[in-house]
Structure formats: structure tokens, C-alpha cells
Design a protein around this motif. Structure first.
Motif, PDB file in Angstrom:
ATOM      1  N   ALA A  30       0.822  -1.210   0.000  1.00  0.00           N
ATOM      2  CA  ALA A  30       0.000   0.000   0.000  1.00  0.00           C
ATOM      3  C   ALA A  30       0.857   1.262   0.000  1.00  0.00           C
ATOM      4  CB  ALA A  30      -0.924  -0.005   1.217  1.00  0.00           C
ATOM      5  N   LEU A  31       1.971   1.249   0.744  1.00  0.00           N
ATOM      6  CA  LEU A  31       2.851   2.410   0.757  1.00  0.00           C
ATOM      7  C   LEU A  31       3.635   2.541  -0.541  1.00  0.00           C
ATOM      8  CD1 LEU A  31       4.238   2.221   4.410  1.00  0.00           C
ATOM      9  CD2 LEU A  31       2.725   3.980   3.488  1.00  0.00           C
ATOM     10  N   ALA A  32       3.934   1.423  -1.197  1.00  0.00           N
ATOM     11  CA  ALA A  32       4.725   1.446  -2.428  1.00  0.00           C
ATOM     12  C   ALA A  32       3.888   1.807  -3.644  1.00  0.00           C
ATOM     13  CB  ALA A  32       5.386   0.088  -2.643  1.00  0.00           C
ATOM     14  N   GLU A  33       2.617   1.485  -3.607  1.00  0.00           N
ATOM     15  CA  GLU A  33       1.780   1.613  -4.811  1.00  0.00           C
ATOM     16  C   GLU A  33       1.760   3.020  -5.403  1.00  0.00           C
ATOM     17  OE1 GLU A  33      -2.376   1.874  -6.774  1.00  0.00           O
ATOM     18  OE2 GLU A  33      -1.657   2.886  -4.986  1.00  0.00           O
ATOM     19  N   PRO A  34       1.692   4.095  -4.604  1.00  0.00           N
ATOM     20  CA  PRO A  34       1.656   5.426  -5.215  1.00  0.00           C
ATOM     21  C   PRO A  34       3.015   6.001  -5.612  1.00  0.00           C
ATOM     22  CG  PRO A  34       0.762   5.431  -2.948  1.00  0.00           C
ATOM     23  CD  PRO A  34       1.517   4.181  -3.154  1.00  0.00           C
ATOM     24  N   VAL A  35       4.124   5.288  -5.348  1.00  0.00           N
ATOM     25  CA  VAL A  35       5.461   5.844  -5.574  1.00  0.00           C
ATOM     26  C   VAL A  35       5.794   5.802  -7.061  1.00  0.00           C
ATOM     27  CG1 VAL A  35       7.916   5.658  -5.021  1.00  0.00           C
ATOM     28  CG2 VAL A  35       6.202   5.113  -3.280  1.00  0.00           C
ATOM     29  N   PRO A  36       5.997   6.929  -7.695  1.00  0.00           N
ATOM     30  CA  PRO A  36       6.283   6.938  -9.139  1.00  0.00           C
ATOM     31  C   PRO A  36       7.564   6.188  -9.471  1.00  0.00           C
ATOM     32  CG  PRO A  36       5.793   9.158  -8.330  1.00  0.00           C
ATOM     33  CD  PRO A  36       5.982   8.286  -7.126  1.00  0.00           C
ATOM     34  N   GLY A  37       7.499   5.395 -10.515  1.00  0.00           N
ATOM     35  CA  GLY A  37       8.692   4.719 -11.022  1.00  0.00           C
ATOM     36  C   GLY A  37       9.121   3.498 -10.252  1.00  0.00           C
ATOM     37  N   LEU A  38       8.449   3.157  -9.155  1.00  0.00           N
ATOM     38  CA  LEU A  38       8.825   1.987  -8.356  1.00  0.00           C
ATOM     39  C   LEU A  38       7.945   0.812  -8.767  1.00  0.00           C
ATOM     40  CD1 LEU A  38      10.793   1.274  -5.987  1.00  0.00           C
ATOM     41  CD2 LEU A  38       8.811   1.474  -4.486  1.00  0.00           C
ATOM     42  N   ARG A  39       8.576  -0.267  -9.200  1.00  0.00           N
ATOM     43  CA  ARG A  39       7.834  -1.427  -9.704  1.00  0.00           C
ATOM     44  C   ARG A  39       7.874  -2.524  -8.653  1.00  0.00           C
ATOM     45  NH1 ARG A  39      10.339  -3.538 -14.385  1.00  0.00           N
ATOM     46  NH2 ARG A  39       8.320  -4.211 -15.182  1.00  0.00           N
ATOM     47  N   THR A  40       6.715  -2.870  -8.118  1.00  0.00           N
ATOM     48  CA  THR A  40       6.626  -3.862  -7.047  1.00  0.00           C
ATOM     49  C   THR A  40       5.583  -4.912  -7.379  1.00  0.00           C
ATOM     50  OG1 THR A  40       4.983  -2.557  -5.828  1.00  0.00           O
ATOM     51  CG2 THR A  40       7.298  -2.162  -5.311  1.00  0.00           C
ATOM     52  N   LEU A  41       5.794  -6.096  -6.832  1.00  0.00           N
ATOM     53  CA  LEU A  41       4.852  -7.202  -6.993  1.00  0.00           C
ATOM     54  C   LEU A  41       4.843  -7.992  -5.689  1.00  0.00           C
ATOM     55  CD1 LEU A  41       3.031  -9.033  -8.811  1.00  0.00           C
ATOM     56  CD2 LEU A  41       5.126 -10.315  -9.362  1.00  0.00           C
ATOM     57  N   PHE A  42       3.646  -8.323  -5.201  1.00  0.00           N
ATOM     58  CA  PHE A  42       3.479  -9.107  -3.977  1.00  0.00           C
ATOM     59  C   PHE A  42       2.609 -10.311  -4.301  1.00  0.00           C
ATOM     60  CE2 PHE A  42       4.623  -4.905  -2.739  1.00  0.00           C
ATOM     61  CZ  PHE A  42       5.413  -5.058  -1.608  1.00  0.00           C
ATOM     62  N   CYS A  43       3.071 -11.496  -3.908  1.00  0.00           N
ATOM     63  CA  CYS A  43       2.398 -12.745  -4.270  1.00  0.00           C
ATOM     64  C   CYS A  43       2.031 -13.547  -3.026  1.00  0.00           C
ATOM     65  CB  CYS A  43       3.301 -13.607  -5.166  1.00  0.00           C
ATOM     66  SG  CYS A  43       3.810 -12.800  -6.703  1.00  0.00           S
ATOM     67  N   ASP A  44       0.889 -14.204  -3.102  1.00  0.00           N
ATOM     68  CA  ASP A  44       0.442 -15.087  -2.027  1.00  0.00           C
ATOM     69  C   ASP A  44      -0.281 -16.272  -2.644  1.00  0.00           C
ATOM     70  OD1 ASP A  44      -1.233 -16.170   0.263  1.00  0.00           O
ATOM     71  OD2 ASP A  44      -0.242 -14.531   1.297  1.00  0.00           O
ATOM     72  N   GLN A  45       0.001 -17.466  -2.117  1.00  0.00           N
ATOM     73  CA  GLN A  45      -0.598 -18.661  -2.695  1.00  0.00           C
ATOM     74  C   GLN A  45      -2.075 -18.823  -2.347  1.00  0.00           C
ATOM     75  OE1 GLN A  45       1.399 -22.121  -1.191  1.00  0.00           O
ATOM     76  NE2 GLN A  45       1.071 -21.583   0.960  1.00  0.00           N
ATOM     77  N   ARG A  46      -2.561 -18.126  -1.321  1.00  0.00           N
ATOM     78  CA  ARG A  46      -3.969 -18.223  -0.952  1.00  0.00           C
ATOM     79  C   ARG A  46      -4.837 -17.544  -2.009  1.00  0.00           C
ATOM     80  NH1 ARG A  46      -3.852 -15.367   4.726  1.00  0.00           N
ATOM     81  NH2 ARG A  46      -2.690 -13.918   3.380  1.00  0.00           N
ATOM     82  N   PRO A  47      -6.094 -17.976  -2.158  1.00  0.00           N
ATOM     83  CA  PRO A  47      -6.957 -17.353  -3.170  1.00  0.00           C
ATOM     84  C   PRO A  47      -7.373 -15.930  -2.834  1.00  0.00           C
ATOM     85  CG  PRO A  47      -8.188 -18.981  -1.900  1.00  0.00           C
ATOM     86  CD  PRO A  47      -6.752 -19.132  -1.509  1.00  0.00           C
ATOM     87  N   GLU A  48      -7.310 -15.552  -1.554  1.00  0.00           N
ATOM     88  CA  GLU A  48      -7.699 -14.209  -1.131  1.00  0.00           C
ATOM     89  C   GLU A  48      -7.038 -13.900   0.202  1.00  0.00           C
ATOM     90  OE1 GLU A  48     -11.894 -14.096  -0.499  1.00  0.00           O
ATOM     91  OE2 GLU A  48     -11.867 -15.709   0.990  1.00  0.00           O
ATOM     92  N   PHE A  49      -7.065 -12.624   0.579  1.00  0.00           N
ATOM     93  CA  PHE A  49      -6.508 -12.224   1.867  1.00  0.00           C
ATOM     94  C   PHE A  49      -7.432 -12.683   2.991  1.00  0.00           C
ATOM     95  CE2 PHE A  49      -6.018  -9.580   5.564  1.00  0.00           C
ATOM     96  CZ  PHE A  49      -4.645  -9.366   5.650  1.00  0.00           C
ATOM     97  N   ARG A  50      -6.851 -13.293   4.023  1.00  0.00           N
ATOM     98  CA  ARG A  50      -7.568 -13.600   5.262  1.00  0.00           C
ATOM     99  C   ARG A  50      -6.606 -13.392   6.413  1.00  0.00           C
ATOM    100  NH1 ARG A  50     -12.283 -16.341   5.211  1.00  0.00           N
ATOM    101  NH2 ARG A  50     -12.472 -15.245   7.209  1.00  0.00           N
ATOM    102  N   TRP A  51      -7.122 -12.789   7.492  1.00  0.00           N
ATOM    103  CA  TRP A  51      -6.293 -12.505   8.662  1.00  0.00           C
ATOM    104  C   TRP A  51      -6.817 -13.307   9.848  1.00  0.00           C
ATOM    105  CZ3 TRP A  51      -7.289  -9.670  13.337  1.00  0.00           C
ATOM    106  CH2 TRP A  51      -6.129  -9.401  14.093  1.00  0.00           C
TER     107      TRP A  51
END
Length: 490
Positions: A30-51
Motif C-alpha cells: 500500500a505504501l509502495a503503490e503510489p510511488v512513481p517509477g517503483l515497480r513492485t509485486l506481492f504474491c500469495d498462494q492463498r486465493p484471497e486475503f484472510r487474517w
């Protein structure tokens, strides 16, 4: 905000690849997403977020204020804040009138899912199966868990946010797989298996144990079931929510703790159990209030409830006539007895684990003597010289960064520190001082450091002074010694 359309993976290397999407890596995304020019990818094997879905019990509340969301304590203007979530949900006025500083666990989970479903740099149902170092870049092997299709991506930096795994004590090894002996992480999914049990035992004095016990008290009131709460700790002492005590969950204390010798750090983590393992005073009060009201007009001992601290389970096994047998030892007296019960819920905590995908890189990591990561103040793992890409960890550095490691209140700050390090510039300005408390003793005037010494220098000097004073006695820093403060585990 509408969820992004499904996209294809980008060509060329990412600046940062995240493995796992729990609250901490979600914060970084969430903090990285608005940063111009920064390319990020986050992966999780679960089908959706659960806490912690197994512990989303009705009425259970967070132990941190709502400002401990994904971004606010680093960037309150970020669109992925909890207040913006409320605005998107048209719930700002209801939240305002509710006057709730601590959120319901279910609402925090829903907030995180709201963000995870809309962040374009988060991909679920995508397992990172292996991580390699190709000399200049990380090579990550990905697998789509729905189709089984594989894909390779490259990254300059990695961040591991795979979370922690439930701990089952060795004493319960003989009950592995038993339908009525399970960890509290699975409580809601397996709660119905307890419906026919006439005797249920909860193990563990932390917040999960208290919440499970309270839920069972409410659900099984009046049906004759015996409910038992066993803990190894000598008392059901609550986490003290004092304001100065909470300063153990600041970057200031993290820097101080990081500068101590490893042996001192390990001693402190165990001694400060009330900072990160105890139950909240509110939950303990609810348990007492329930029992008090339930026994109005009746002798106390007419209610089939047992709360027994200072009792360790040394062995557990299936009983010869059905049910379960727990061999117990009383801590103070040393007396042993066998307890028979129909079911056991293990609220015995969680522990950081090394992800299997990291194995191809294991020989390039500079592990400490106990086989743990060596982690610097930017949360970067020490590696051999030939691995020049950044490898960062989240919630795997309790031994180097202290009790604030699993605390959601430090999540946004840690993510901002990592993001600044990856970007090589100050993306997020962070405060130099966050606590009134000075955790380290003053540096001697004869020392090299003066009054303006940084927190790290002061902490390191204090650690060396303490450690050298008596090499036979574990050095324990005095300014915060045994302060019964703060919520933990939170």
C-alpha cells in the motif's frame, strides 16, 4: 476505489518482490503503490486475503488503536488508510458515533481485504515456489494455483512476509491429527467438533486462549459442560496498557534493543512476556463478569469451570477408555496429576518459519549461531558478499528487533523503512524521536559519543558496558527492566 482489472506480469525486473501477503507485506504494498517509477509485486498462494480467520470470534476486538492500520503511522494521506476505507464504505459517521478506538477483529480483516482486492501490485493464487540468485538479480519461480501454470519473474530486492505458523508443543505430539485436539488458529472452523464434548480444556494464557475460553463460556453456559483453562504462567496477569509502557512499541525501543548483545536480547524477549504474550485486561474482566453473573444466587463451585494457572502439561495422549489424558505438573509444588478431558484447544502461540521457496538461497544467507536471520535496522538480512540484492524480512526478527516485531502498530513504520532502503532515498520521512522514554543509560563523558549521539550508538555503548561489567551474569538493561507495560501480540 474499484478493484483493478486482471493484469499480466510486467516484463523486466521488479524493484521489489514480496513473498506472502499478510498485514505487513500488505502495508508495504500500500505504501509502495503510489510511488512513481517503483515497480513492485506481492504474491500469495492463498486465493484471497484472510487474517487469522479461525479467531474472528464475534465480539473479539483488536488490541491496537485503529490508527495502526496499513499506512497511517507512516503516511496518513495515503488512500489505503482505515479512515478512507470507512469513507468508501459510507461508514464514517457510524464509526464516529460508535466511539471505538479499537476495532472489531472482523472489521480489521474486512478492511485489509478491501485493500488487498484493489491494490494492483498484489496477486493472490500465485505461489512463489523457488527463489534463486542469478548473479545480478533474483529469479523467482511462480505457479498459478488455479491453473498450475508456471512463470518466472526477476527482481532486484526480495521481502519475506510469510507470517508465522501455529506452535503445537512437543507434549501434544501424540494427539497430532486428533479431531478434538487442535490449535486455536483453527478454532472457528472446528468449533462444532466440540459441541458434544462434556469436558473441554483450553491451553495457553495469551489473548487467543482468553478469547476461546470466553467464547466457550458463552456458548456452553447451562449445558453442564465442564470448561477448563490451564496455563504454565503462575498468574493470569494482563498486558498493562500504560501509556509510557507502550513506548516499548516505538522505533526508539527497537533501535535500543537492536544494539544489545544477542544473549541479552534473547533473555529480554522471554522476560517481557507480558509485553507480547499476555491477554488483555478487558478480556479477562469479561470472563470474570460472565462467571460472576452466572453464579448469582449460587455457590461459586456449582459452576463447572476450572481456571488453573501455574500448571504445565508434560504429556498428552488418547485415553484408554476414550477422551484424552493430560499429564500435568504444578509449577510451584512439583506435584503431578493426570487430567481427563474430551477435547483440547491449544492456544499455544505462533513462531516464524523459513519458507520452502528460500531453500535455493539458504547457502548464501549469513545465519546466526541459532540458525536465525541476522537482520539490520533496515530489516535487511545479512548475506554472503556474492548475494548483492536486498533480502528483507517482516515479522521474522523478534530476536533482533524485540517485542514490537509482531505488533501491528509498528507495521507501517517498518514498511516505510524498507521502502526507503529499496528506493535508495527518503520516500517517507520518518521521525527521529518517537518516545519520551530514554531506554539506554547516558554515555560516559569520557566516551567517544557525546550528548548528541544517536540512539543506536547510545544503545550499543550501553550494551557493551553492561555486558563487560560481569560476564557471568546476563546483562539486563535497567531503564525498562520488567516494566509491565503495553499490549502485545496485538
Amino acid at each position: 476505489m474499484e478493484p483493478p482489472q486482471p493484469d499480466t506480469l510486467q516484463p523486466g525486473p521488479y524493484d521489489l518482490l514480496g513473498v506472502g501477503i499478510g498485514p505487513f507485506n500488505l502495508s508495504l504494498a500500500a505504501l509502495a503503490e503510489p510511488v512513481p517509477g517503483l515497480r513492485t509485486l506481492f504474491c500469495d498462494q492463498r486465493p484471497e486475503f484472510r487474517w487469522h480467520p479461525g479467531m474472528l470470534v464475534d465480539g473479539a476486538r483488536m488490541q491496537v488503536p485503529f490508527l495502526a492500520d496499513l499506512v497511517s503511522l507512516a503516511d496518513p494521506t495515503n488512500p489505503w488508510s482505515f479512515l478512507n476505507y470507512l469513507r468508501e464504505q459510507d461508514r464514517l459517521f457510524p464509526f464516529y458515533f460508535a466511539e471505538r478506538f479499537q476495532l472489531a477483529r472482523r472489521e480489521y480483516d474486512h478492511y485489509c481485504r478491501w485493500a488487498a482486492e484493489r491494490l494492483a501490485n498484489c496477486r493472490f493464487a500465485t505461489e512463489v515456489t523457488a527463489l534463486h540468485w542469478d548473479g545480478t538479480l533474483y529469479r523467482a519461480e511462480l505457479r498459478d494455483t488455479a491453473s498450475g501454470r508456471g512463470r518466472t519473474v526477476y527482481a532486484r530486492n526480495l521481502v519475506l512476509g510469510v507470517g508465522t505458523r501455529p506452535v503445537r508443543p512437543e507434549a501434544f505430539a501424540a494427539l497430532d491429527g486428533h479431531p478434538r485436539a487442535f490449535h486455536s488458529a483453527d478454532y472457528l472452523d472446528r468449533r462444532e467438533a466440540l459441541d458434544g464434548a462434556g469436558d473441554i480444556t483450553v491451553i495457553g494464557s495469551g489473548q487467543s486462549g482468553a478469547e476461546v475460553f470466553l467464547d466457550l463460556l458463552r456458548r456452553r453456559a447451562g449445558d453442564g459442560a465442564r470448561l477448563r483453562w490451564l496455563t504454565r504462567t503462575r498468574a493470569l496477569a494482563p498486558m498493562e496498557y500504560s501509556k509510557l509502557g507502550l513506548e516499548h512499541f516505538t522505533p526508539d525501543y527497537t533501535r535500543y534493543f537492536h544494539g544489545l548483545p544477542a544473549g541479552v536480547r534473547d533473555t529480554l524477549v522471554e522476560a517481557q512476556w507480558q509485553l507480547h504474550k499476555a491477554a488483555s485486561a478487558e478480556t479477562l474482566a469479561e470472563i470474570h463478569d460472565h462467571l460472576y453473573e452466572r453464579t448469582i444466587g449460587l455457590p461459586i463451585d456449582t459452576v463447572p469451570v476450572e481456571i488453573t494457572p501455574g500448571t504445565a502439561v508434560t504429556e498428552a495422549r488418547p485415553g484408554p477408555c476414550g477422551g484424552l489424558e493430560l499429564r500435568c505438573r504444578h509449577t510451584d509444588s512439583g506435584a503431578e496429576h493426570v487430567l481427563r478431558t474430551d477435547a483440547v484447544v491449544l492456544a499455544t502461540g505462533y513462531r516464524a518459519a523459513r519458507p520452502a521457496a528460500l531453500e535455493p538461497l539458504a547457502h548464501l544467507i549469513d545465519w546466526d549461531e541459532a540458525g536465525r536471520y541476522r537482520v539490520d535496522l533496515e530489516h535487511r538480512v545479512a548475506t554472503l558478499p556474492e548475494l548483492t540484492g536486498g533480502l528483507y524480512v517482516q515479522n521474522a526478527e523478534l530476536h533482533t528487533h524485540g517485542v514490537g516485531t509482531p505488533d501491528l502498530g509498528l507495521g507501517a513504520h517498518r514498511a516505510a523503512v524498507i521502502l526507503n532502503a529499496v528506493a535508495g532515498r527518503t520516500v517517507h520521512r520518518l521521525p527521529a524521536r518517537t518516545a519520551w522514554t530514554g531506554f539506554a543509560p547516558p554515555v560516559s563523558p569520557a566516551g567517544a559519543a557525546g550528548p548528541t549521539a544517536t540512539a543506536q550508538t547510545t544503545a550499543s555503548a550501553a550494551a557493551q558496558t553492561t555486558a563487560s561489567a560481569d560476564s557471568t551474569v546476563p546483562a539486563v538493561p535497567r531503564p525498562q527492566e520488567w516494566t509491565r507495560a503495553a499490549t502485545a501480540g496485538r
